[in-house]
Structure formats: C-alpha cells, structure tokens
Design a protein around this motif. Structure first.
Motif, short mmCIF file in Angstrom:
data_model
loop_
_atom_site.label_atom_id
_atom_site.label_comp_id
_atom_site.label_asym_id
_atom_site.label_seq_id
_atom_site.Cartn_x
_atom_site.Cartn_y
_atom_site.Cartn_z
N MET A 1 40.52 68.27 -85.51
CA MET A 1 39.59 67.12 -85.74
C MET A 1 38.50 67.26 -86.79
O MET A 1 38.52 66.83 -88.02
N SER A 2 37.36 67.72 -86.53
CA SER A 2 36.34 67.95 -87.18
C SER A 2 36.42 69.37 -88.22
O SER A 2 36.76 70.30 -87.58
N HIS A 3 36.05 69.22 -89.44
CA HIS A 3 36.40 70.32 -90.19
C HIS A 3 35.15 71.16 -90.46
O HIS A 3 34.89 72.00 -91.15
N LEU A 24 34.32 50.29 -89.75
CA LEU A 24 34.33 51.58 -89.53
C LEU A 24 34.99 51.94 -88.05
O LEU A 24 35.59 52.65 -87.85
N ASP A 25 34.50 51.12 -87.05
CA ASP A 25 35.06 51.22 -85.71
C ASP A 25 36.67 50.88 -85.81
O ASP A 25 37.39 51.65 -85.04
N ASN A 26 37.00 50.01 -86.74
CA ASN A 26 38.46 49.64 -86.60
C ASN A 26 39.24 50.96 -87.30
O ASN A 26 40.32 51.49 -86.74
N ALA A 36 31.01 59.60 -87.06
CA ALA A 36 30.43 60.66 -87.90
C ALA A 36 31.42 61.49 -88.79
O ALA A 36 31.01 61.63 -89.96
N GLU A 37 32.71 61.63 -88.27
CA GLU A 37 33.57 62.53 -89.24
C GLU A 37 33.96 61.62 -90.44
O GLU A 37 34.06 61.93 -91.39
N LEU A 38 34.12 60.39 -90.17
CA LEU A 38 34.57 59.39 -91.01
C LEU A 38 33.38 59.16 -92.09
O LEU A 38 33.86 59.28 -93.35
N LEU A 39 32.32 59.12 -91.53
CA LEU A 39 31.18 58.93 -92.64
C LEU A 39 30.97 60.29 -93.52
O LEU A 39 30.88 60.07 -94.68
#
Length: 80
Positions: A1-3, A24-26, A36-39
């Motif tokens: 998941m998180s890099h 962002l939630d979608n 946070a990961e998406l951002l």
C-alpha cells in the motif's frame, strides 16, 4: 500500500474545498488507498511535472524547433 513507510516525514495542514475532498474520497474508495497516500502521490507527480517544465523552458527559444541544431548551424555557415 504505502511506498513511504521507512521515510522521515513532515506534516502539512492544508485546506481543501468540500468538492475536492469528495472527489478524493471517491478515489480513495476506488483505489482502496488512504487519502494521505493519494495526496503524496499527487504532489510527487506535480513536482516531477514542474521539474520537467523547468528543464524544457531552459532550452530557450530553440526548444520548440524541430530542425536539428547542428544542421541549422551548417546551413548558416554555408551562407558565409
């Protein structure tokens, strides 16, 4: 998941519109990733794009030319 699990990180507080948060939630639901990961991913992509823009702009006026610079120089010298 998180890099970025092993990286030192700072925290930044940002204000986002309700529309952006909803979008962002979608995306969060669609990709099954935390906000946070998406951002982080979005910011990294933005910074990479800005870096490449700076490099392209550093080419100056010749950056938009399709003709090879060396060939252009040869043509100019033939005029002498």
């Amino acid at each position: 998941m998180s890099h970025v699990v092993d990286l030192d990180m700072g925290r930044i507080l940002i204000d986002l519109s309700d529309d952006v948060i909803q979008r962002l939630d979608n995306l969060k639901q669609l990709r099954n990733q935390p906000r946070a990961e998406l951002l982080r991913e979005a910011i990294e992509q933005y910074l990479d794009k800005q870096s490449s823009t700076v490099i392209r702009e550093a080419l100056g006026l010749w950056g938009n030319q399709e003709e090879d610079g060396l060939e252009y120089e040869r043509k100019l010298r033939e005029e002498w």
